[in-house]
Design a protein around this motif. Sequence first.
Motif, PDB file in Angstrom:
ATOM      1  N   VAL A 273       0.609  -1.729   0.018  1.00 39.22           N
ATOM      2  CA  VAL A 273      -0.705  -0.246  -0.207  1.00 39.22           C
ATOM      3  C   VAL A 273       1.410   1.240  -0.290  1.00 39.22           C
ATOM      4  CG1 VAL A 273      -1.905   1.478   1.096  1.00 39.22           C
ATOM      5  CG2 VAL A 273      -1.930  -1.271   1.369  1.00 39.22           C
ATOM      6  N   ALA A 274       0.405   1.813  -1.229  1.00 43.96           N
ATOM      7  CA  ALA A 274       1.172   3.456  -0.507  1.00 43.96           C
ATOM      8  C   ALA A 274       0.560   4.773  -0.983  1.00 43.96           C
ATOM      9  CB  ALA A 274       2.345   3.862  -1.928  1.00 43.96           C
ATOM     10  N   LEU A 275       0.909   5.536  -0.219  1.00 45.09           N
ATOM     11  CA  LEU A 275      -0.159   6.858   0.026  1.00 45.09           C
ATOM     12  C   LEU A 275       1.007   7.657  -0.541  1.00 45.09           C
ATOM     13  CD1 LEU A 275      -2.357   7.487   0.988  1.00 45.09           C
ATOM     14  CD2 LEU A 275      -1.525   8.191   3.648  1.00 45.09           C
ATOM     15  N   LEU A 276       0.662   8.541  -1.611  1.00 42.82           N
ATOM     16  CA  LEU A 276       1.916   9.604  -1.992  1.00 42.82           C
ATOM     17  C   LEU A 276       1.104  10.595  -1.874  1.00 42.82           C
ATOM     18  CD1 LEU A 276       2.554   7.121  -3.609  1.00 42.82           C
ATOM     19  CD2 LEU A 276       2.367   8.045  -5.496  1.00 42.82           C
ATOM     20  N   VAL A 297      -3.394  -4.984  12.451  1.00 44.36           N
ATOM     21  CA  VAL A 297      -2.708  -5.173  11.263  1.00 44.36           C
ATOM     22  C   VAL A 297      -1.297  -5.166  11.422  1.00 44.36           C
ATOM     23  CG1 VAL A 297      -2.408  -5.005   8.931  1.00 44.36           C
ATOM     24  CG2 VAL A 297      -4.728  -3.630  10.120  1.00 44.36           C
ATOM     25  N   ASP A 298      -0.384  -6.257  11.434  1.00 40.72           N
ATOM     26  CA  ASP A 298       0.348  -5.982  11.777  1.00 40.72           C
ATOM     27  C   ASP A 298       1.756  -5.561   9.880  1.00 40.72           C
ATOM     28  OD1 ASP A 298       2.697  -6.686  12.910  1.00 40.72           O
ATOM     29  OD2 ASP A 298       3.438  -8.505  12.946  1.00 40.72           O
ATOM     30  N   ILE A 299       2.206  -4.929  10.036  1.00 39.19           N
ATOM     31  CA  ILE A 299       2.970  -4.042   8.836  1.00 39.19           C
ATOM     32  C   ILE A 299       4.707  -5.154   9.135  1.00 39.19           C
ATOM     33  CG2 ILE A 299       1.528  -2.465   8.222  1.00 39.19           C
ATOM     34  CD1 ILE A 299       3.053  -0.976   9.970  1.00 39.19           C
ATOM     35  N   ASP A 300       5.331  -5.286   7.818  1.00 39.81           N
ATOM     36  CA  ASP A 300       5.776  -5.898   7.200  1.00 39.81           C
ATOM     37  C   ASP A 300       7.207  -4.476   7.694  1.00 39.81           C
ATOM     38  OD1 ASP A 300       7.858  -7.305   7.301  1.00 39.81           O
ATOM     39  OD2 ASP A 300       7.546  -8.484   4.936  1.00 39.81           O
ATOM     40  N   ASN A 324      -7.308  -5.530   2.176  1.00 40.43           N
ATOM     41  CA  ASN A 324      -8.422  -4.974   2.288  1.00 40.43           C
ATOM     42  C   ASN A 324      -8.782  -3.745   3.967  1.00 40.43           C
ATOM     43  OD1 ASN A 324      -8.838  -5.536   0.076  1.00 40.43           O
ATOM     44  ND2 ASN A 324     -10.853  -7.875   1.032  1.00 40.43           N
ATOM     45  N   THR A 325      -8.045  -4.488   4.824  1.00 40.96           N
ATOM     46  CA  THR A 325      -8.154  -3.342   6.364  1.00 40.96           C
ATOM     47  C   THR A 325      -7.200  -2.538   6.411  1.00 40.96           C
ATOM     48  OG1 THR A 325      -8.981  -5.496   7.563  1.00 40.96           O
ATOM     49  CG2 THR A 325      -8.485  -3.377   8.474  1.00 40.96           C
ATOM     50  N   GLU A 327      -6.102  -0.914   3.444  1.00 46.31           N
ATOM     51  CA  GLU A 327      -6.466  -0.200   2.059  1.00 46.31           C
ATOM     52  C   GLU A 327      -7.331   1.251   3.304  1.00 46.31           C
ATOM     53  OE1 GLU A 327      -7.638  -1.685  -1.489  1.00 46.31           O
ATOM     54  OE2 GLU A 327      -7.615   0.192  -2.136  1.00 46.31           O
ATOM     55  N   ALA A 328      -8.653  -0.047   3.597  1.00 52.07           N
ATOM     56  CA  ALA A 328     -10.041   0.954   4.532  1.00 52.07           C
ATOM     57  C   ALA A 328      -8.881   1.702   5.102  1.00 52.07           C
ATOM     58  CB  ALA A 328     -10.252  -0.091   5.031  1.00 52.07           C
ATOM     59  N   VAL A 329      -7.957   1.944   6.353  1.00 48.71           N
ATOM     60  CA  VAL A 329      -7.600   2.045   6.928  1.00 48.71           C
ATOM     61  C   VAL A 329      -6.667   3.696   6.751  1.00 48.71           C
ATOM     62  CG1 VAL A 329      -6.512   2.810   8.817  1.00 48.71           C
ATOM     63  CG2 VAL A 329      -7.312   0.848   9.055  1.00 48.71           C
ATOM     64  N   THR A 330      -5.910   3.018   5.363  1.00 50.44           N
ATOM     65  CA  THR A 330      -5.139   4.448   4.348  1.00 50.44           C
ATOM     66  C   THR A 330      -6.556   5.327   3.846  1.00 50.44           C
ATOM     67  OG1 THR A 330      -3.197   2.347   4.411  1.00 50.44           O
ATOM     68  CG2 THR A 330      -3.813   4.823   3.155  1.00 50.44           C
ATOM     69  N   SER A 331      -7.598   4.094   3.481  1.00 48.18           N
ATOM     70  CA  SER A 331      -8.007   5.638   2.565  1.00 48.18           C
ATOM     71  C   SER A 331      -8.893   6.677   3.938  1.00 48.18           C
ATOM     72  CB  SER A 331      -9.491   4.946   2.031  1.00 48.18           C
ATOM     73  OG  SER A 331      -9.163   3.661   1.247  1.00 48.18           O
ATOM     74  N   ALA A 332      -9.707   5.594   4.872  1.00 51.55           N
ATOM     75  CA  ALA A 332     -10.266   7.165   5.934  1.00 51.55           C
ATOM     76  C   ALA A 332      -9.803   7.777   6.117  1.00 51.55           C
ATOM     77  CB  ALA A 332     -10.631   6.111   6.748  1.00 51.55           C
ATOM     78  N   ILE A 333      -8.086   7.485   5.904  1.00 53.59           N
ATOM     79  CA  ILE A 333      -7.284   8.855   6.699  1.00 53.59           C
ATOM     80  C   ILE A 333      -6.440   9.919   5.108  1.00 53.59           C
ATOM     81  CG2 ILE A 333      -4.512   9.274   7.124  1.00 53.59           C
ATOM     82  CD1 ILE A 333      -4.672   7.223   9.046  1.00 53.59           C
ATOM     83  N   ALA A 334      -6.806   9.631   4.555  1.00 54.91           N
ATOM     84  CA  ALA A 334      -6.228  10.557   2.652  1.00 54.91           C
ATOM     85  C   ALA A 334      -7.518  11.699   3.456  1.00 54.91           C
ATOM     86  CB  ALA A 334      -6.446   9.865   1.565  1.00 54.91           C
ATOM     87  N   PRO A 335      -8.162  11.956   3.618  1.00 50.07           N
ATOM     88  CA  PRO A 335      -9.113  13.375   3.543  1.00 50.07           C
ATOM     89  C   PRO A 335      -9.149  13.889   4.869  1.00 50.07           C
ATOM     90  CG  PRO A 335     -10.523  10.626   3.523  1.00 50.07           C
ATOM     91  CD  PRO A 335      -9.127  10.924   3.726  1.00 50.07           C
ATOM     92  N   ALA A 336      -8.476  13.424   5.930  1.00 52.76           N
ATOM     93  CA  ALA A 336      -7.757  13.986   6.956  1.00 52.76           C
ATOM     94  C   ALA A 336      -6.308  14.723   6.593  1.00 52.76           C
ATOM     95  CB  ALA A 336      -7.584  12.933   8.061  1.00 52.76           C
ATOM     96  N   LEU A 337      -5.802  14.282   6.054  1.00 56.77           N
ATOM     97  CA  LEU A 337      -4.987  15.005   5.674  1.00 56.77           C
ATOM     98  C   LEU A 337      -5.270  16.432   5.289  1.00 56.77           C
ATOM     99  CD1 LEU A 337      -2.549  11.769   4.763  1.00 56.77           C
ATOM    100  CD2 LEU A 337      -2.513  12.922   6.446  1.00 56.77           C
ATOM    101  N   ARG A 338      -6.369  16.270   4.019  1.00 56.19           N
ATOM    102  CA  ARG A 338      -6.468  17.704   3.203  1.00 56.19           C
ATOM    103  C   ARG A 338      -6.316  19.485   4.375  1.00 56.19           C
ATOM    104  NH1 ARG A 338     -11.105  15.611   0.701  1.00 56.19           N
ATOM    105  NH2 ARG A 338     -10.128  13.976  -0.102  1.00 56.19           N
ATOM    106  N   SER A 339      -6.281  18.661   5.182  1.00 58.42           N
ATOM    107  CA  SER A 339      -6.921  20.032   6.270  1.00 58.42           C
ATOM    108  C   SER A 339      -5.479  20.343   6.859  1.00 58.42           C
ATOM    109  CB  SER A 339      -7.488  19.729   7.763  1.00 58.42           C
ATOM    110  OG  SER A 339      -6.340  18.374   7.981  1.00 58.42           O
ATOM    111  N   TYR A 340      -4.100  20.169   6.528  1.00 59.47           N
ATOM    112  CA  TYR A 340      -3.111  20.035   6.706  1.00 59.47           C
ATOM    113  C   TYR A 340      -2.448  21.197   5.619  1.00 59.47           C
ATOM    114  CZ  TYR A 340      -1.486  16.425   9.851  1.00 59.47           C
ATOM    115  OH  TYR A 340      -1.305  15.819  11.071  1.00 59.47           O
ATOM    116  N   PRO A 341      -2.130  22.636   5.580  1.00 57.76           N
ATOM    117  CA  PRO A 341      -1.643  23.162   5.058  1.00 57.76           C
ATOM    118  C   PRO A 341      -1.469  23.028   3.726  1.00 57.76           C
ATOM    119  CG  PRO A 341      -0.414  23.919   6.702  1.00 57.76           C
ATOM    120  CD  PRO A 341      -1.725  22.800   7.561  1.00 57.76           C
TER     121      PRO A 341
END
Length: 600
Positions: A273-276, A297-300, A324-325, A327-341
């Motif tokens: 999973v990559a978050l750009l 979720v244990d990440i490697d 799937n889990t 990815e879902a968590v990562t997708s849920a976070i993406a909108p929150a990152l928009r609040s950073y200037p």
Amino acid sequence: MALIVQKFGGTSVGTVERIQAVAQRIKRTVQGGNSLVVVVSAMGKSTDVLVDLAQQISPNPCRREMDMLLSTGEQVSIALLSLALQEIDQPAISLTGAQVGIVTEAEHSRARILEIRPDRLEHHLREGKVVVVAGFQGISSVEHLEITTLGRGGSDTSAVALAAALKADFCEIYTDVPGILTTDPRLVPEAQLMAEITCDEMLELASLGAKVLHPRAVEIARNYGIPLVVRSSWSDEPGTKVVAPPVQNRSLVGLEIAKAVDGVEYDADQAKVALLRVPDRPGVASKLFRDIAQQQVDIDLIIQSIHDGNSNDIAFTVVKDLLNTAEAVTSAIAPALRSYPEADQEAEIIVEKGIAKIAIAGAGMIGRPGIAAKMFKTLADVGVNIEMISTSEVKVSCVIDQRDADRAIAALSNAFGVTLSPPKNQTDTSHLPAVRGVALDQDQAQIAIRHVPDRPGMAAQLFTALAEANISVDMIIQSQRCRINQGTPCRDIAFMVAEGDSSQAEAILQPLIKDWLDAAIVVNKAIAKVSIVGSGMIGHPGVAAHFFAALAQENINIEMIATSEIKISCVVPQDRGVDALKAAHSAFNLAGTKTVTVPA
Ligand code: ADP
Ligand code: ASP
Ligand code: MG
């Protein structure tokens, strides 16, 4: 009766009184019925004084003359210690590296030991003498008698190598702290003594900046199964045991260069999973991995590449079942990152299922830069593109396309003369501490190469050139973001080298990139690397999140992240290095009630 190799460090032989105290201690051990080989360092800071003298004459002194100069420090202390032993009626003889037959590569200032011919030493032991050996030095061949040194801190390596060559019962490293602590007590006075640590953990800690042991000493102890103890020169406390895994009989020929790779490992049960374009500011990694850990979720692997403009890319791998889990968590976070200037562009998520992780496992991979380079070259030669790289002292792993796996396994097994290791049964490590110790390395530089064409062979080309100059590299990270530059896809590659190697590295790389469009090398020395190490990290979800949160709480920005199975390293601004170390130490509750006092 035991044959023991003991090593006394610079502070332990720093004055005449201390040398006399060491002599008394040695005599007591001999009277206990033991045979003793004693390796010593130069007195106090005398090696630094010699380096300083040379620097006053030449800013870039020739390595051969440096070896000639620095090897004199140890010669002073062996003679004085032998005299001190003889004064108290303990027969003793001092021998230089050459006299002991420590034969090394002809690599001045960082020679590896090839073999030890201990006939003379054994003869003196049979005479009932304590043999006092100069640490840190050898000769390049028995004919030419060129003096070489093993690299700063290398007396530990001399001692463990002698223990291996002599088949000693054990090796004791005497120093100015009570043993191996959870971190450097000079930086974190609350650091706590450990009763034991595994070789793999110690190898990582030593390589990541814990100067209490030379990493190569741990590598030899691990390869030859030498019982190794680190303890205080000022007390009889037992110190810390460095526990070696069981080993098969290993040849002493090519002692420090033989077979770095024990096996090839392969894992196809991984997804990426990559978050750009996440904002480059404290707290982002912490939030992402906290939310993921809350879902168990244990990440490697986790990597965060260098920032590009105001944003970073973070990528991680998880077992496919949990994709799937994650990815879902990562997708849920993406909108929150928009609040950073800084969020001028929206974060993007990329998921890849068809990946596999292939690794070479062994010991001393960072210290032997040719090994990783050979892995990259082998993969390039069979046309395999590398998507992610993770380096550690015990493993180099590459994430590749699953369709390339068979080719990659065959090529690597062939290149390193090993077979594919059977998949590891998930050994339960949950009883082990998730984090055993933390380390800080303030002598590192970050090198970023912008706009590297994204095709097989690039990592091979860059890191082979550095390996040929014997430059060790860690935290190799390619950006996830791919830019198309006049039709050619490009990525950035960043990595860490010792600060002292950074100018040479830059000079070596410059000609390689000159034909690449818009490529540039950026060197940043104002950074520090803080790392947490523990074999129990696997199977403890949330360790990474906890580490990142501790840094976020101190408002420390993470500039790069790289992990392996048993370590997580973060690059932080240099002026926050010690704060980051303290934050990590306290976050994992490594501090005990006992405060350790360090002698001046
Ligand atoms: P010597 O001269 O005996 O080889 P060194 O200075 O090379 O001694 O190594 C001992 C020093 O290592 C200690 O004084 C301590 O400051 C430092 N050190 C760094 N990390 C650790 C750690 N995890 N545990 C103990 N000491 C550490
Ligand atoms: N005297 C050498 C140094 O200061 C070797 C050692 O002490 O281990 O690096
Ligand atoms: Mg040392």
